[in-house]
Design a protein around this motif. Structure first.
Motif, PDB file in Angstrom:
ATOM      1  N   ILE A 173      12.895  -0.802   4.174  1.00 15.65           N
ATOM      2  CA  ILE A 173      14.307  -0.934   4.524  1.00 15.65           C
ATOM      3  C   ILE A 173      14.854  -2.276   4.033  1.00 15.65           C
ATOM      4  O   ILE A 173      15.944  -2.357   3.452  1.00 15.65           O
ATOM      5  CB  ILE A 173      14.503  -0.785   6.044  1.00 15.65           C
ATOM      6  CG1 ILE A 173      14.191   0.653   6.476  1.00 15.65           C
ATOM      7  CG2 ILE A 173      15.928  -1.161   6.449  1.00 15.65           C
ATOM      8  CD1 ILE A 173      14.167   0.848   7.984  1.00 15.65           C
ATOM      9  N   ALA A 174      14.096  -3.335   4.264  1.00 13.57           N
ATOM     10  CA  ALA A 174      14.544  -4.655   3.802  1.00 13.57           C
ATOM     11  C   ALA A 174      14.641  -4.694   2.277  1.00 13.57           C
ATOM     12  O   ALA A 174      15.563  -5.298   1.712  1.00 13.57           O
ATOM     13  CB  ALA A 174      13.573  -5.726   4.300  1.00 13.57           C
ATOM     14  N   TYR A 175      13.688  -4.040   1.637  1.00 10.68           N
ATOM     15  CA  TYR A 175      13.702  -4.024   0.171  1.00 10.68           C
ATOM     16  C   TYR A 175      14.908  -3.254  -0.371  1.00 10.68           C
ATOM     17  O   TYR A 175      15.594  -3.703  -1.293  1.00 10.68           O
ATOM     18  CB  TYR A 175      12.408  -3.391  -0.341  1.00 10.68           C
ATOM     19  CG  TYR A 175      12.426  -3.112  -1.821  1.00 10.68           C
ATOM     20  CD1 TYR A 175      12.243  -4.133  -2.734  1.00 10.68           C
ATOM     21  CD2 TYR A 175      12.649  -1.820  -2.298  1.00 10.68           C
ATOM     22  CE1 TYR A 175      12.279  -3.891  -4.092  1.00 10.68           C
ATOM     23  CE2 TYR A 175      12.686  -1.570  -3.657  1.00 10.68           C
ATOM     24  CZ  TYR A 175      12.507  -2.606  -4.542  1.00 10.68           C
ATOM     25  OH  TYR A 175      12.550  -2.357  -5.873  1.00 10.68           O
ATOM     26  N   LEU A 176      15.185  -2.100   0.214  1.00  8.82           N
ATOM     27  CA  LEU A 176      16.290  -1.278  -0.273  1.00  8.82           C
ATOM     28  C   LEU A 176      17.636  -1.963  -0.064  1.00  8.82           C
ATOM     29  O   LEU A 176      18.557  -1.792  -0.861  1.00  8.82           O
ATOM     30  CB  LEU A 176      16.277   0.085   0.415  1.00  8.82           C
ATOM     31  CG  LEU A 176      15.132   1.017   0.011  1.00  8.82           C
ATOM     32  CD1 LEU A 176      15.203   2.317   0.804  1.00  8.82           C
ATOM     33  CD2 LEU A 176      15.166   1.315  -1.483  1.00  8.82           C
ATOM     34  N   LEU A 182      12.021  -9.405 -11.259  1.00  9.15           N
ATOM     35  CA  LEU A 182      10.669  -9.769 -10.832  1.00  9.15           C
ATOM     36  C   LEU A 182      10.572  -9.842  -9.313  1.00  9.15           C
ATOM     37  O   LEU A 182       9.528  -9.513  -8.730  1.00  9.15           O
ATOM     38  CB  LEU A 182      10.269 -11.103 -11.463  1.00  9.15           C
ATOM     39  CG  LEU A 182       9.972 -11.033 -12.964  1.00  9.15           C
ATOM     40  CD1 LEU A 182       9.937 -12.423 -13.575  1.00  9.15           C
ATOM     41  CD2 LEU A 182       8.647 -10.315 -13.217  1.00  9.15           C
ATOM     42  N   GLN A 183      11.644 -10.287  -8.647  1.00  8.65           N
ATOM     43  CA  GLN A 183      11.641 -10.295  -7.184  1.00  8.65           C
ATOM     44  C   GLN A 183      11.506  -8.874  -6.638  1.00  8.65           C
ATOM     45  O   GLN A 183      10.737  -8.629  -5.687  1.00  8.65           O
ATOM     46  CB  GLN A 183      12.937 -10.929  -6.669  1.00  8.65           C
ATOM     47  CG  GLN A 183      13.038 -12.422  -6.920  1.00  8.65           C
ATOM     48  CD  GLN A 183      14.376 -12.983  -6.462  1.00  8.65           C
ATOM     49  OE1 GLN A 183      15.241 -12.248  -5.991  1.00  8.65           O
ATOM     50  NE2 GLN A 183      14.548 -14.288  -6.626  1.00  8.65           N
ATOM     51  N   LEU A 184      12.251  -7.934  -7.237  1.00 12.13           N
ATOM     52  CA  LEU A 184      12.157  -6.542  -6.798  1.00 12.13           C
ATOM     53  C   LEU A 184      10.770  -5.969  -7.081  1.00 12.13           C
ATOM     54  O   LEU A 184      10.206  -5.241  -6.262  1.00 12.13           O
ATOM     55  CB  LEU A 184      13.222  -5.698  -7.495  1.00 12.13           C
ATOM     56  CG  LEU A 184      14.678  -6.035  -7.166  1.00 12.13           C
ATOM     57  CD1 LEU A 184      15.608  -5.123  -7.946  1.00 12.13           C
ATOM     58  CD2 LEU A 184      14.936  -5.907  -5.681  1.00 12.13           C
ATOM     59  N   VAL A 185      10.230  -6.298  -8.235  1.00 13.82           N
ATOM     60  CA  VAL A 185       8.906  -5.790  -8.609  1.00 13.82           C
ATOM     61  C   VAL A 185       7.844  -6.291  -7.641  1.00 13.82           C
ATOM     62  O   VAL A 185       6.969  -5.533  -7.194  1.00 13.82           O
ATOM     63  CB  VAL A 185       8.574  -6.200 -10.057  1.00 13.82           C
ATOM     64  CG1 VAL A 185       7.087  -6.024 -10.339  1.00 13.82           C
ATOM     65  CG2 VAL A 185       9.386  -5.360 -11.034  1.00 13.82           C
ATOM     66  N   GLN A 186       7.919  -7.583  -7.329  1.00 10.08           N
ATOM     67  CA  GLN A 186       6.923  -8.128  -6.406  1.00 10.08           C
ATOM     68  C   GLN A 186       7.035  -7.466  -5.033  1.00 10.08           C
ATOM     69  O   GLN A 186       6.023  -7.128  -4.412  1.00 10.08           O
ATOM     70  CB  GLN A 186       7.084  -9.643  -6.284  1.00 10.08           C
ATOM     71  CG  GLN A 186       6.013 -10.276  -5.407  1.00 10.08           C
ATOM     72  CD  GLN A 186       5.895 -11.773  -5.632  1.00 10.08           C
ATOM     73  OE1 GLN A 186       6.562 -12.317  -6.504  1.00 10.08           O
ATOM     74  NE2 GLN A 186       5.046 -12.420  -4.872  1.00 10.08           N
ATOM     75  N   ALA A 187       8.289  -7.271  -4.568  1.00 15.50           N
ATOM     76  CA  ALA A 187       8.465  -6.609  -3.271  1.00 15.50           C
ATOM     77  C   ALA A 187       7.942  -5.177  -3.310  1.00 15.50           C
ATOM     78  O   ALA A 187       7.309  -4.697  -2.359  1.00 15.50           O
ATOM     79  CB  ALA A 187       9.948  -6.626  -2.886  1.00 15.50           C
TER      80      ALA A 187
END
Length: 366
Positions: free
Chosen positions: A213-216, A234-239
């Motif tokens: 949920i936090a990621y979306l 890269l932030q999204l990929v790591q998450a």
């Protein structure tokens, strides 16, 4: 910086009208030059002085220019059997002798005999009238030909710009459609992973769902942006990889090796995430032993090179390894970068896949 496909088409210059057309600098310059050329044959034999000759020829030239421009705009509508260019040429041909006559009448001193009683002045009048009637219509025709050529070029430019604008709009619409396809594709795949945890009764399901949920909340608003930076990607990929690691901690390891100079570079949204998600779905997930994903991002000259390598099942077991994500990504890269972007998939030994992407290194404010 905007990508070429989002650039606005330049405006086409508006054709002048009214006084701006009558006193157009190009016409004034042409009239002055033509008047000086016409005066040359009379220069040696003109008895009243060179200045008098220049005043007469320049005055005739400007009168012809004004008549030409007047009939170019007035009347606004002509009968179907009258061509405007004919009206302009005939108007100039009539205006020249009439203007010459008027100039000679007005330049006659008070009490002096009419110019037709003075042989020298009558000869000058006849010469100017003859050359004026002979040359002025040809100058008018030449100006009309130049106008037609300019109009043809103007229309060709307008058509080219209109076609470019329509192509740009079609590309933008196609790009937005492809980006819209990415959102449900990514979301459904991720929710399927959460469902698998719930179905298995894993105690990690709640933690993974909270992370998702936090990621979306951070990821979804970027799905419809025309471009993002590699740092944000890269932030999204790591998450995303941390989410997948929580789902299968014993089967997924990952590492990111990033050249810091690349973080500010622009790229279409969800580009890197699509490569990583494809590696998880088609490489790591199908294998019993799982595997490792390594992400390398480097700037090489004026290019950015991204490698996503996995030690999963490989292309042979995963079919062609493309899926909807990479197929859509190829099209999006084509729309944004044209032929400047390349996406290659190769087998790794003893097993696994390497997805290598290259595209122009363009800064966020370049």
């Amino acid at each position: 910086m905007d990508y070429p496909h989002t650039m606005s088409a330049p405006a086409i210059p508006v054709k002048p009208h009214g006084l701006a057309l009558l006193l157009n600098w190009r016409r004034v310059r042409f009239t002055l030059i033509a008047s000086l050329i016409v005066s040359l044959p009379f220069a040696l034999g003109w008895k009243s002085g060179m200045m008098s000759l220049l005043v007469r020829t320049v005055s005739l030239g400007f009168i012809a220019m004004l008549v030409f421009g007047l009939f170019e705009q007035w009347p606004k509508r002509l009968p179907s059997w009258v061509a405007r260019w004919v009206l302009q040429v005939v108007g100039v041909a009539i205006a020249v002798p009439a203007a010459t006559f008027l100039i000679y009448v007005l330049s006659t001193k008070a009490g002096a005999p009419a110019f037709w009683h003075d042989s020298d002045r009558l000869q000058g009048f006849a010469g100017l009238t003859f050359f004026g009637v002979l040359l002025a219509p040809w100058f008018a025709l030449g100006a009309l030909v130049r106008q037609k050529d300019a109009l043809a070029r103007h229309q060709a430019l307008a058509f080219d710009l209109e076609r470019s604008e329509l192509e740009r709009q079609a590309s933008d619409a196609r790009l937005h459609l492809l980006q819209a396809q990415v959102a449900p594709h990514f979301l459904f795949n991720t929710l399927a992973n959460v469902q698998a945890l719930v179905d298995a009764g894993s105690p990690q399901a709640s933690a993974v769902l909270r992370s998702l949920i936090a990621y979306l909340r951070a990821a979804v608003p970027r799905l419809h942006e025309p471009a993002t930076t590699l740092g944000q990607e890269l932030q999204l990929v790591q998450a995303y990889l941390e989410l997948m690691h929580m789902r299968m901690p014993d089967r997924l390891q990952f590492a990111l090796n990033v050249d810091e100079a690349t973080r500010a570079l622009r790229c279409p949204p969800m580009t890197l995430l699509t490569l990583v998600e494809n590696a998880v779905k088609h490489g790591i997930d199908p294998g019993e032993e799982g595997g490792r994903i390594e992400i390398d991002v480097q700037k090489v000259g004026e290019r950015c090179r991204v490698r996503v390598r996995d030690t999963g099942v490989g292309l042979q077991q995963a079919g062609n390894g493309l899926g909807t994500g990479l197929t859509t990504l190829r099209e999006r890269l084509k729309l944004v970068f044209g032929d400047e972007a390349q996406l290659r998939l190769t087998e790794q030994q003893p097993h696994g896949v390497c997805a290598e992407l290259e595209f122009p290194a363009r800064g966020a404010h370049g």
